[in-house]
Design a protein around this motif. Structure first.
Motif, short mmCIF file in Angstrom:
data_model
loop_
_atom_site.label_atom_id
_atom_site.label_comp_id
_atom_site.label_asym_id
_atom_site.label_seq_id
_atom_site.Cartn_x
_atom_site.Cartn_y
_atom_site.Cartn_z
N ASP A 285 38.91 20.54 34.14
CA ASP A 285 38.71 19.46 33.17
C ASP A 285 37.30 18.92 33.40
OD1 ASP A 285 38.60 16.96 31.85
OD2 ASP A 285 40.77 16.72 32.01
N THR B 284 43.52 15.49 30.95
CA THR B 284 44.50 15.41 32.04
C THR B 284 45.24 14.07 32.01
OG1 THR B 284 43.11 16.83 33.40
CG2 THR B 284 44.82 15.58 34.53
N ARG C 232 38.61 16.20 42.07
CA ARG C 232 38.44 17.66 42.18
C ARG C 232 37.73 18.01 43.48
NH1 ARG C 232 33.23 18.80 40.14
NH2 ARG C 232 32.43 17.07 38.91
N LEU D 295 42.31 18.38 40.87
CA LEU D 295 42.23 18.77 39.46
C LEU D 295 41.09 19.75 39.22
CD1 LEU D 295 42.88 15.24 37.93
CD2 LEU D 295 44.55 17.05 38.41
N VAL E 128 51.46 16.24 36.57
CA VAL E 128 50.09 16.46 36.10
C VAL E 128 50.16 17.48 34.97
CG1 VAL E 128 47.78 17.22 36.75
CG2 VAL E 128 49.22 16.05 38.43
#
Length: 153
Positions: A88, A146, A68, A82, A23
């Motif tokens: 992001d 990402t 997320r 994430l 990642v």
């Protein structure tokens, strides 16, 4: 996710034949996102994070969710979280799912994300809920910057 075990570990040692996702904040993908934005559209391409270090996640189990944390109550956080920092702005709570197939293969499925999922710098987003077979070296793009590179090692 079925059962009570996590589908990914970060970081973890890899063994022969392991599938690993790296990642990372991808400046080339970020530039593509910025170029594709149209006048008047809501911007998802916030400032690019210059200090975000890549991280590796070994794929384990049959399903690995990408998104997320902070989803509605009762939902477990994704195995590939994430959330940031930095966050992001284009990543959905449940953005995509990686699923294992027989004969040691993986697919990616866009989970109906708000901003879509693309593969290998493609212009067209993946159709939601449609599995796409992955090959070692493929790059899955989510959000504003990402990228997840999947490799068999």
């Amino acid at each position: 996710m079925t059962g009570g075990t996590s589908g990914a570990d970060a970081p973890a040692a890899t063994g022969p034949g392991s599938w690993v996702v790296t990642v990372w904040a991808d400046p080339d993908y970020h530039e593509l996102v910025r170029a594709r934005e149209t006048a008047g559209s809501a911007s998802v391409a916030a400032d690019f994070p210059t200090t975000l270090a890549p991280r590796e996640v070994v794929l384990r189990g049959e399903e690995v969710r990408v998104g997320r944390a902070g989803a509605p109550a009762g939902q477990d956080p994704p195995e590939i979280d994430l959330s940031g920092p930095p966050r992001d702005p284009g990543v959905s709570h449940l953005h995509a799912v990686l699923m294992a197939l027989p004969r040691d293969r993986w697919v990616v499925i866009d989970a109906g994300s708000t901003n879509g999922t693309t593969l290998n710098y493609g212009e067209d987003p993946l159709a939601p809920d449609t599995p796409v077979v992955l090959s070692s070296g493929d790059r899955i793009h989510v959000g504003a910057w990402t990228t997840l590179t999947i490799e068999r090692r």
